[in-house]
Design a protein around this motif. Structure first.
Motif, PDB file in Angstrom:
ATOM      1  N   MET A   1       0.834  -1.204   0.000  1.00 47.78           N
ATOM      2  CA  MET A   1       0.000   0.000   0.000  1.00 47.78           C
ATOM      3  C   MET A   1       0.868   1.253   0.000  1.00 47.78           C
ATOM      4  O   MET A   1       1.892   1.307   0.678  1.00 47.78           O
ATOM      5  N   THR A   2       0.426   2.254  -0.751  1.00 47.89           N
ATOM      6  CA  THR A   2       1.116   3.532  -0.766  1.00 47.89           C
ATOM      7  C   THR A   2       0.760   4.321   0.491  1.00 47.89           C
ATOM      8  O   THR A   2      -0.196   3.984   1.207  1.00 47.89           O
ATOM      9  N   THR A   3       1.504   5.380   0.734  1.00 49.88           N
ATOM     10  CA  THR A   3       1.234   6.239   1.889  1.00 49.88           C
ATOM     11  C   THR A   3      -0.194   6.766   1.852  1.00 49.88           C
ATOM     12  O   THR A   3      -0.895   6.758   2.868  1.00 49.88           O
ATOM     13  N   GLY A   4      -0.638   7.193   0.689  1.00 51.77           N
ATOM     14  CA  GLY A   4      -2.003   7.716   0.555  1.00 51.77           C
ATOM     15  C   GLY A   4      -3.058   6.667   0.865  1.00 51.77           C
ATOM     16  O   GLY A   4      -4.066   6.960   1.514  1.00 51.77           O
ATOM     17  N   GLU A   5      -2.835   5.443   0.415  1.00 45.28           N
ATOM     18  CA  GLU A   5      -3.789   4.365   0.692  1.00 45.28           C
ATOM     19  C   GLU A   5      -3.842   4.054   2.187  1.00 45.28           C
ATOM     20  O   GLU A   5      -4.921   3.824   2.747  1.00 45.28           O
ATOM     21  N   VAL A   6      -2.679   4.052   2.843  1.00 43.16           N
ATOM     22  CA  VAL A   6      -2.645   3.803   4.286  1.00 43.16           C
ATOM     23  C   VAL A   6      -3.368   4.927   5.006  1.00 43.16           C
ATOM     24  O   VAL A   6      -4.174   4.693   5.907  1.00 43.16           O
ATOM     25  N   ARG A   7      -3.099   6.166   4.626  1.00 40.98           N
ATOM     26  CA  ARG A   7      -3.760   7.319   5.248  1.00 40.98           C
ATOM     27  C   ARG A   7      -5.270   7.234   5.087  1.00 40.98           C
ATOM     28  O   ARG A   7      -6.026   7.465   6.039  1.00 40.98           O
ATOM     29  N   ASP A   8      -5.734   6.874   3.911  1.00 39.74           N
ATOM     30  CA  ASP A   8      -7.172   6.743   3.681  1.00 39.74           C
ATOM     31  C   ASP A   8      -7.774   5.641   4.544  1.00 39.74           C
ATOM     32  O   ASP A   8      -8.888   5.772   5.044  1.00 39.74           O
ATOM     33  N   ALA A   9      -7.037   4.549   4.736  1.00 37.97           N
ATOM     34  CA  ALA A   9      -7.534   3.441   5.550  1.00 37.97           C
ATOM     35  C   ALA A   9      -7.611   3.824   7.026  1.00 37.97           C
ATOM     36  O   ALA A   9      -8.499   3.357   7.746  1.00 37.97           O
ATOM     37  N   ILE A  10      -6.687   4.665   7.469  1.00 38.63           N
ATOM     38  CA  ILE A  10      -6.661   5.075   8.877  1.00 38.63           C
ATOM     39  C   ILE A  10      -7.661   6.183   9.139  1.00 38.63           C
ATOM     40  O   ILE A  10      -8.342   6.200  10.151  1.00 38.63           O
TER      41      ILE A  10
ATOM     42  N   THR B   1       2.199  13.601   5.395  1.00 37.23           N
ATOM     43  CA  THR B   1       3.594  13.510   5.844  1.00 37.23           C
ATOM     44  C   THR B   1       3.725  12.775   7.168  1.00 37.23           C
ATOM     45  O   THR B   1       4.747  12.136   7.418  1.00 37.23           O
ATOM     46  N   THR B   2       2.699  12.839   8.007  1.00 41.53           N
ATOM     47  CA  THR B   2       2.721  12.098   9.277  1.00 41.53           C
ATOM     48  C   THR B   2       2.728  10.604   8.997  1.00 41.53           C
ATOM     49  O   THR B   2       3.532   9.851   9.560  1.00 41.53           O
ATOM     50  N   VAL B   3       1.848  10.164   8.112  1.00 46.02           N
ATOM     51  CA  VAL B   3       1.775   8.743   7.760  1.00 46.02           C
ATOM     52  C   VAL B   3       3.062   8.316   7.062  1.00 46.02           C
ATOM     53  O   VAL B   3       3.606   7.247   7.341  1.00 46.02           O
ATOM     54  N   MET B   4       3.593   9.165   6.188  1.00 44.49           N
ATOM     55  CA  MET B   4       4.833   8.861   5.490  1.00 44.49           C
ATOM     56  C   MET B   4       5.984   8.673   6.487  1.00 44.49           C
ATOM     57  O   MET B   4       6.780   7.739   6.360  1.00 44.49           O
ATOM     58  N   THR B   5       6.040   9.527   7.507  1.00 46.75           N
ATOM     59  CA  THR B   5       7.086   9.416   8.527  1.00 46.75           C
ATOM     60  C   THR B   5       6.953   8.118   9.308  1.00 46.75           C
ATOM     61  O   THR B   5       7.942   7.418   9.555  1.00 46.75           O
TER      62      THR B   5
ATOM     63  N   SER C   1       6.766   7.106  -5.719  1.00 47.52           N
ATOM     64  CA  SER C   1       6.436   6.855  -4.319  1.00 47.52           C
ATOM     65  C   SER C   1       6.915   5.466  -3.925  1.00 47.52           C
ATOM     66  O   SER C   1       7.621   4.799  -4.663  1.00 47.52           O
ATOM     67  N   TYR C   2       6.505   5.049  -2.728  1.00 50.61           N
ATOM     68  CA  TYR C   2       6.796   3.706  -2.246  1.00 50.61           C
ATOM     69  C   TYR C   2       5.489   3.017  -1.878  1.00 50.61           C
ATOM     70  O   TYR C   2       4.522   3.654  -1.469  1.00 50.61           O
ATOM     71  N   ALA C   3       5.498   1.692  -2.006  1.00 46.45           N
ATOM     72  CA  ALA C   3       4.401   0.863  -1.505  1.00 46.45           C
ATOM     73  C   ALA C   3       4.976   0.032  -0.359  1.00 46.45           C
ATOM     74  O   ALA C   3       6.053  -0.553  -0.485  1.00 46.45           O
ATOM     75  N   TYR C   4       4.277   0.005   0.754  1.00 49.94           N
ATOM     76  CA  TYR C   4       4.747  -0.654   1.973  1.00 49.94           C
ATOM     77  C   TYR C   4       3.957  -1.922   2.240  1.00 49.94           C
ATOM     78  O   TYR C   4       2.769  -2.003   1.948  1.00 49.94           O
ATOM     79  N   THR C   5       4.636  -2.902   2.828  1.00 56.07           N
ATOM     80  CA  THR C   5       4.024  -4.173   3.212  1.00 56.07           C
ATOM     81  C   THR C   5       4.443  -4.503   4.632  1.00 56.07           C
ATOM     82  O   THR C   5       5.627  -4.394   4.980  1.00 56.07           O
TER      83      THR C   5
END
Length: 127
Positions: free
Chosen positions: A29-38, A45-49, A68-72
Motif C-alpha cells: 500500500m502507498t502512503t495515501g492508501e494507508v492514510r485513507d484506511a486510517i 507527511t505524518t503517515v509517510m514518517t 512513491s513507495y508501496a509498503y508491506t
C-alpha cells in the motif's frame, strides 16, 4: 473500507494503526492508501514518517512504485505490540515496578502461560 482511527491516540497507537491498515490491506500500500484506511484527519507527511520509521525498524518493507513507495507489513500484530511494550519499558525508569504491576493484573491462566514461557526460555539457554 475499514477505518482504523481513534479520537485520541496514545504514544505508539498510530504505529499500531498503520500496521493494522497494512496487514488488513493484504497487498503493498502507498502512503495515501494507508492514510485513507486510517482516516483523513492525518497529514500525509505524518503517515509517510511513520511508514519510513516502521521500515527502518524492520516492521515493513517498501518497494518503489512510480515516484512513491508501496509498503508491506512484515511481522504480525503480536510482534508490534511486544515491540511497543519494550519501548515503554525502555522509556520508563523502574522496570521492576512496571512489570510487577503488569503481572499483578494477569489472570491465573495468563500467569501460568507466562511462567511456562519464561521456563521454556530459560531451558533454551542464552542466545
Amino acid at each position: 473500507m475499514v477505518a482504523y482511527r481513534s479520537q485520541q491516540r496514545g504514544r505508539g497507537d498510530l504505529e499500531q494503526q498503520v500496521f493494522a491498515a497494512l496487514a488488513a490491506g493484504g497487498r503493498p500500500m502507498t502512503t495515501g492508501e494507508v492514510r485513507d484506511a486510517i482516516g483523513a484527519d492525518l497529514a500525509y507527511t505524518t503517515v509517510m514518517t511513520v511508514l519510513a520509521r516502521m521500515q527502518a525498524k524492520g516492521l515493513a518493507t517498501r518497494d518503489r512504485v512510480g515516484r512513491s513507495y508501496a509498503y508491506t507489513a512484515v511481522v504480525d500484530d503480536a510482534a508490534v505490540t511486544a515491540h511497543q511494550i519494550h519501548r515503554l519499558l525502555d522509556a520508563r525508569g523502574d522496570r521492576a515496578a512496571i512489570l510487577t504491576r503488569f503481572a499483578s493484573g494477569l489472570s491465573p491462566e495468563e500467569s501460568r502461560l507466562l511462567v511456562d514461557l519464561l521456563g521454556a526460555d530459560s531451558e533454551a539457554g542464552p542466545a
